[in-house]
Design an enzyme around this catalytic site. Sequence first.
Site, PDB file in Angstrom:
ATOM      1  N   ASP A 143       0.826  -1.201   0.000  1.00  0.00           N
ATOM      2  CA  ASP A 143       0.000   0.000   0.000  1.00  0.00           C
ATOM      3  C   ASP A 143       0.869   1.263   0.000  1.00  0.00           C
ATOM      4  OD1 ASP A 143      -2.813   0.899   0.335  1.00  0.00           O
ATOM      5  OD2 ASP A 143      -2.040   1.821   2.168  1.00  0.00           O
ATOM      6  N   GLU A 206       2.080  -0.157  -4.880  1.00  0.00           N
ATOM      7  CA  GLU A 206       1.048   0.799  -5.307  1.00  0.00           C
ATOM      8  C   GLU A 206       1.707   2.166  -5.451  1.00  0.00           C
ATOM      9  OE1 GLU A 206      -3.159   2.916  -4.013  1.00  0.00           O
ATOM     10  OE2 GLU A 206      -1.672   2.443  -2.507  1.00  0.00           O
TER      11      GLU A 206
HETATM   12  C1  GLC Z   1      -4.226   3.043  -0.711  1.00  0.00           C
HETATM   13  C2  GLC Z   1      -5.423   2.136  -0.738  1.00  0.00           C
HETATM   14  C3  GLC Z   1      -6.635   2.922  -0.308  1.00  0.00           C
HETATM   15  C4  GLC Z   1      -6.413   3.386   1.117  1.00  0.00           C
HETATM   16  C5  GLC Z   1      -5.109   4.175   1.230  1.00  0.00           C
HETATM   17  C6  GLC Z   1      -4.698   4.341   2.646  1.00  0.00           C
HETATM   18  O1  GLC Z   1      -4.318   4.041  -1.638  1.00  0.00           O
HETATM   19  O2  GLC Z   1      -5.570   1.560  -2.006  1.00  0.00           O
HETATM   20  O3  GLC Z   1      -7.814   2.185  -0.438  1.00  0.00           O
HETATM   21  O4  GLC Z   1      -7.484   4.182   1.538  1.00  0.00           O
HETATM   22  O5  GLC Z   1      -4.043   3.539   0.580  1.00  0.00           O
HETATM   23  O6  GLC Z   1      -4.198   3.151   3.165  1.00  0.00           O
END
Ligand code: GLC
Length: 472
Positions: A143, A206
């Site tokens: 994440d 991500e």
């Molecule tokens: C990432 C996740 C999202 C979440 C954020 C905070 O972007 O995909 O859903 O709210 O991180 O953890």
Amino acid sequence: MADFGYDVADYCNIDPLFGTLADFDVVLSEAHRRGLKVILDFVPNHTSDQHPWFAESRSARDSAKRDFYIWRDPAPDGGPPNNWISNFGGSAWEYDEQTGQYYYHAFLKEQPDLNWRNPAVRAAMYDVLRFWMRRGVDGFRVDVIWHLMKDPDFRDNPPNPAFQPDQAEIQSFLQVHSADHPDVHGIIAEMRKVVDEFDDRVLIGEIYLPIERLVAYYGEDLSGAHLPFNFQLISAAWHAPQMEALIKEYEAALPEGGWPNWVLGNHDQPRIAARLGEAQARVAAMLLLTLRGTPTLYYGDEIGLPKVEIPPEEVHDPWEKNEPGLGLGRDPQRTPMQWSDAPNAGFSRTKPWLPLSPDWRERNVERMRAERGSILNLYRRLLVYRSEHPALATGAYHSVTTENDVLVYERGSQERRLLVALNFHDEERILNLPAGQTMRIMLSTHLDRDGEVVRGSASLRPNEGLILEPSP
Ligand code: GLC
């Protein structure tokens, strides 16, 4: 559950809401028995404010865990230490009465950021990875990996001159000091080493960044993430020339040996059918599954789930609650998977947390499996075709033309070359085959032209995509 799972209070357990570790082990072994891999979402940037580390950290300035999080003195006027904004709106700093300092949270105040400059934090979090890999998981989607390291001097972010008032507040500043700090690559290389202690595990990051900065996340000599998520398709303009330019730019930016990947949707982005339209969603499916690299598709897109309207009293997403009315809420793409026309679409025995799409009695897996031309069957055919044709998985990509808003490319080697033609337009288009060849249609997005032989040229219906093979 302040951010629905992205606020972790115990990294080595299952929330009782969802079951137990023993249940998890069953899921894992049943998946493996079916030849499926299981990848966990690892959330290292922040914990829940309920995590025992945070409780200890906030208890006193001299607590042993104080430096697990990011604490700063107030600005001279008593306000927050700098101008950083939370991704969910408002200041990213929360004042703590008891100890008279602010803590930093890139997301909700219930999600305090860990201090990744602290070696004890890193060691503890690497042990979390080992815990799950020992249990047998096949890898991690990490994440907000580009957020892990921040400017050590906590300098203000500069204003964004292109900011528009209908955008999320976070966009009002360029995130130059709060994210994508060069030191992050050292951390990811450490994480990768931990993942490499185990055989055959994958590290996915991500990362929402422009292509040239995204590809840095492969790391020096590929010591970073195996797959820095490539989200370009999510924001791409739906026109053949722009799409071709984007594919070219990404392919050219990849480091030597870096394996590409393409993402069509996720739980943070509006549904593909809502973004582009239902007919276009089929073309997008063919695009995703014929490009070079690992494809990522999001549950529900294979049945063409549309945007589900969420009545104000049913809103769950904290982002929508903090910044209402801007279309930022993520509930519409988090509605239940629709399996059948049984109660609650076969998703659960009790009322699900979010509504179903109004057409759920028809738009469900059971029904659409039986419909020859359904988008679900298009996905199934594409996946089978891709698995049977290494040219699509690993063959080279060659762009051919974008004439008439039809994107044409070849995949494969000299000996075995496939042609993909995607009509991005709402009108019929003629495709001129390279060198006036004779080819055979292997798959149409409309699923009704199998085996058709075309000579010199072929017509494409509005929003039709074709995969063609040379005809003997
Ligand atoms: C990432 C996740 C999202 C979440 C954020 C905070 O972007 O995909 O859903 O709210 O991180 O953890």
